[in-house]
Design a protein around this motif. Structure first.
Motif, PDB file in Angstrom:
ATOM      1  N   LEU A   1       0.643  -1.337   0.576  1.00  0.00           N
ATOM      2  CA  LEU A   1      -0.016  -0.345   0.177  1.00  0.00           C
ATOM      3  C   LEU A   1       0.724   0.930   0.390  1.00  0.00           C
ATOM      4  O   LEU A   1       1.028   2.279  -0.895  1.00  0.00           O
ATOM      5  N   THR A   2       2.154   0.672   0.548  1.00  0.00           N
ATOM      6  CA  THR A   2       2.975   1.943   0.357  1.00  0.00           C
ATOM      7  C   THR A   2       3.300   2.789  -0.455  1.00  0.00           C
ATOM      8  O   THR A   2       3.691   3.596  -0.951  1.00  0.00           O
ATOM      9  N   GLU A   3       3.657   1.431  -1.496  1.00  0.00           N
ATOM     10  CA  GLU A   3       4.129   1.668  -2.381  1.00  0.00           C
ATOM     11  C   GLU A   3       3.377   2.688  -3.523  1.00  0.00           C
ATOM     12  O   GLU A   3       3.635   2.955  -4.685  1.00  0.00           O
ATOM     13  N   ALA A   4       2.260   1.848  -3.366  1.00  0.00           N
ATOM     14  CA  ALA A   4       0.820   2.208  -4.106  1.00  0.00           C
ATOM     15  C   ALA A   4       0.888   4.086  -4.335  1.00  0.00           C
ATOM     16  O   ALA A   4       0.466   4.000  -4.999  1.00  0.00           O
ATOM     17  N   LEU A   5       1.041   3.782  -2.745  1.00  0.00           N
ATOM     18  CA  LEU A   5       0.799   5.046  -2.485  1.00  0.00           C
ATOM     19  C   LEU A   5       1.553   6.451  -3.718  1.00  0.00           C
ATOM     20  O   LEU A   5       1.454   7.183  -3.985  1.00  0.00           O
ATOM     21  N   SER A   6       2.910   6.253  -2.785  1.00  0.00           N
ATOM     22  CA  SER A   6       3.732   6.639  -3.678  1.00  0.00           C
ATOM     23  C   SER A   6       3.952   7.157  -5.232  1.00  0.00           C
ATOM     24  O   SER A   6       4.096   7.908  -5.268  1.00  0.00           O
ATOM     25  N   ASP A   7       3.358   5.822  -6.205  1.00  0.00           N
ATOM     26  CA  ASP A   7       3.559   5.758  -6.946  1.00  0.00           C
ATOM     27  C   ASP A   7       1.922   6.976  -7.433  1.00  0.00           C
ATOM     28  O   ASP A   7       2.248   7.356  -8.456  1.00  0.00           O
ATOM     29  N   ALA A   8       1.090   7.258  -6.648  1.00  0.00           N
ATOM     30  CA  ALA A   8      -0.136   7.581  -6.927  1.00  0.00           C
ATOM     31  C   ALA A   8       0.293   8.445  -6.908  1.00  0.00           C
ATOM     32  O   ALA A   8       0.085   9.726  -7.744  1.00  0.00           O
ATOM     33  N   LEU A   9       0.605   9.203  -6.082  1.00  0.00           N
ATOM     34  CA  LEU A   9       1.563  10.732  -5.833  1.00  0.00           C
ATOM     35  C   LEU A   9       2.316  10.965  -6.867  1.00  0.00           C
ATOM     36  O   LEU A   9       2.116  12.141  -7.129  1.00  0.00           O
ATOM     37  N   ARG A  10       3.201  10.352  -7.064  1.00  0.00           N
ATOM     38  CA  ARG A  10       4.077  10.940  -8.424  1.00  0.00           C
ATOM     39  C   ARG A  10       3.282  10.777  -9.692  1.00  0.00           C
ATOM     40  O   ARG A  10       3.453  11.892 -10.287  1.00  0.00           O
ATOM     41  N   VAL A  11       1.919  10.132  -9.690  1.00  0.00           N
ATOM     42  CA  VAL A  11       1.933  10.404 -11.237  1.00  0.00           C
ATOM     43  C   VAL A  11       0.733  11.581 -11.046  1.00  0.00           C
ATOM     44  O   VAL A  11       0.673  12.820 -11.519  1.00  0.00           O
ATOM     45  N   ALA A  12       0.295  11.910  -9.637  1.00  0.00           N
ATOM     46  CA  ALA A  12      -0.872  13.322  -9.736  1.00  0.00           C
ATOM     47  C   ALA A  12       0.381  13.960 -10.076  1.00  0.00           C
ATOM     48  O   ALA A  12      -0.154  15.329 -10.279  1.00  0.00           O
ATOM     49  N   ASP A  13       1.648  14.799  -9.254  1.00  0.00           N
ATOM     50  CA  ASP A  13       2.073  15.143  -9.261  1.00  0.00           C
ATOM     51  C   ASP A  13       2.470  15.472 -10.925  1.00  0.00           C
ATOM     52  O   ASP A  13       2.603  17.043 -11.331  1.00  0.00           O
ATOM     53  N   SER A  14       3.152  14.418 -11.972  1.00  0.00           N
ATOM     54  CA  SER A  14       3.357  14.819 -12.590  1.00  0.00           C
ATOM     55  C   SER A  14       2.444  15.080 -13.888  1.00  0.00           C
ATOM     56  O   SER A  14       2.465  15.923 -14.407  1.00  0.00           O
ATOM     57  N   ARG A  15       0.960  14.567 -13.234  1.00  0.00           N
ATOM     58  CA  ARG A  15       0.050  15.575 -14.138  1.00  0.00           C
ATOM     59  C   ARG A  15      -0.200  16.398 -13.645  1.00  0.00           C
ATOM     60  O   ARG A  15      -0.947  17.355 -14.405  1.00  0.00           O
ATOM     61  N   GLY A  16       0.171  17.097 -12.503  1.00  0.00           N
ATOM     62  CA  GLY A  16      -0.587  18.304 -12.005  1.00  0.00           C
ATOM     63  C   GLY A  16       0.490  19.858 -12.838  1.00  0.00           C
ATOM     64  O   GLY A  16      -0.133  20.681 -12.973  1.00  0.00           O
ATOM     65  N   GLN A  17       1.476  19.470 -13.211  1.00  0.00           N
ATOM     66  CA  GLN A  17       2.453  19.605 -13.511  1.00  0.00           C
ATOM     67  C   GLN A  17       2.273  20.060 -14.461  1.00  0.00           C
ATOM     68  O   GLN A  17       2.581  20.735 -15.190  1.00  0.00           O
ATOM     69  N   ARG A  18       1.520  19.160 -15.727  1.00  0.00           N
ATOM     70  CA  ARG A  18       0.854  19.292 -16.997  1.00  0.00           C
ATOM     71  C   ARG A  18       0.095  19.928 -16.780  1.00  0.00           C
ATOM     72  O   ARG A  18      -0.225  20.081 -18.309  1.00  0.00           O
ATOM     73  N   LEU A  19      -1.245  19.958 -16.295  1.00  0.00           N
ATOM     74  CA  LEU A  19      -2.429  20.696 -16.476  1.00  0.00           C
ATOM     75  C   LEU A  19      -1.597  22.509 -16.625  1.00  0.00           C
ATOM     76  O   LEU A  19      -0.853  23.100 -15.502  1.00  0.00           O
ATOM     77  N   PRO A  20      -2.984  22.882 -17.412  1.00  0.00           N
ATOM     78  CA  PRO A  20      -2.609  24.363 -17.821  1.00  0.00           C
ATOM     79  C   PRO A  20      -2.565  25.314 -16.694  1.00  0.00           C
ATOM     80  O   PRO A  20      -3.266  25.079 -15.673  1.00  0.00           O
ATOM     81  N   GLY A  21      -2.245  26.556 -16.168  1.00  0.00           N
ATOM     82  CA  GLY A  21      -2.231  27.277 -15.415  1.00  0.00           C
ATOM     83  C   GLY A  21      -3.350  28.673 -15.732  1.00  0.00           C
ATOM     84  O   GLY A  21      -3.751  28.637 -16.610  1.00  0.00           O
ATOM     85  N   PRO A  22      -3.985  29.333 -15.063  1.00  0.00           N
ATOM     86  CA  PRO A  22      -4.780  29.761 -15.482  1.00  0.00           C
ATOM     87  C   PRO A  22      -4.319  30.677 -15.966  1.00  0.00           C
ATOM     88  O   PRO A  22      -4.945  31.238 -17.298  1.00  0.00           O
TER      89      PRO A  22
END
Length: 116
Positions: A85-106
């Motif tokens: 579960l710790t590994e899966a959470l780490s992976d999910a947070l990395r994906v969220a961080d990566s995708r969040g960085q790719r979202l256009p800003g306001p």
């Protein structure tokens, strides 16, 4: 509630380097300079989907083990589950961080709206 791994290939075009879903041998983050297309970007999208899918399956297993009347696991089995579960959470947070960085800003959204 149902969790689903979603592909990101339809996502917005990136600005700047993309955080990849893996790290170097030393544990440092890997980045890719890309327009969101190409072999490595597609590979990263596929790995993110696999990671999120595996995390969803692991979460379902964890919920089942915690359900009333479920078989009691051994300490070793609970330890294994906590590690996964710790590994899966780490992976999910990395994906969220990566995708969040790719979202256009306001500002980028306003500029895109003006160009239409």
């Amino acid at each position: 509630m149902s969790e689903h791994a979603t592909p990101w290939s339809e996502g917005p075009a990136m600005q700047g380097p993309r955080l990849l879903p893996w790290a170097t041998a030393e544990g440092k983050p890997c980045y890719l300079s890309t327009d969101g297309r190409g072999y490595v970007a597609t590979l990263a999208d596929n790995i993110e989907s696999v990671q999120l899918g595996m995390g969803a399956e692991l979460l379902e297993y964890a919920r089942d083990t915690m359900a009333p009347g479920a078989k009691i696991l051994s300490a070793t089995e609970y330890c294994w589950l906590a590690c996964r579960l710790t590994e899966a959470l780490s992976d999910a947070l990395r994906v969220a961080d990566s995708r969040g960085q790719r979202l256009p800003g306001p500002e980028e959204e306003e500029e895109a709206g003006e160009d239409v």
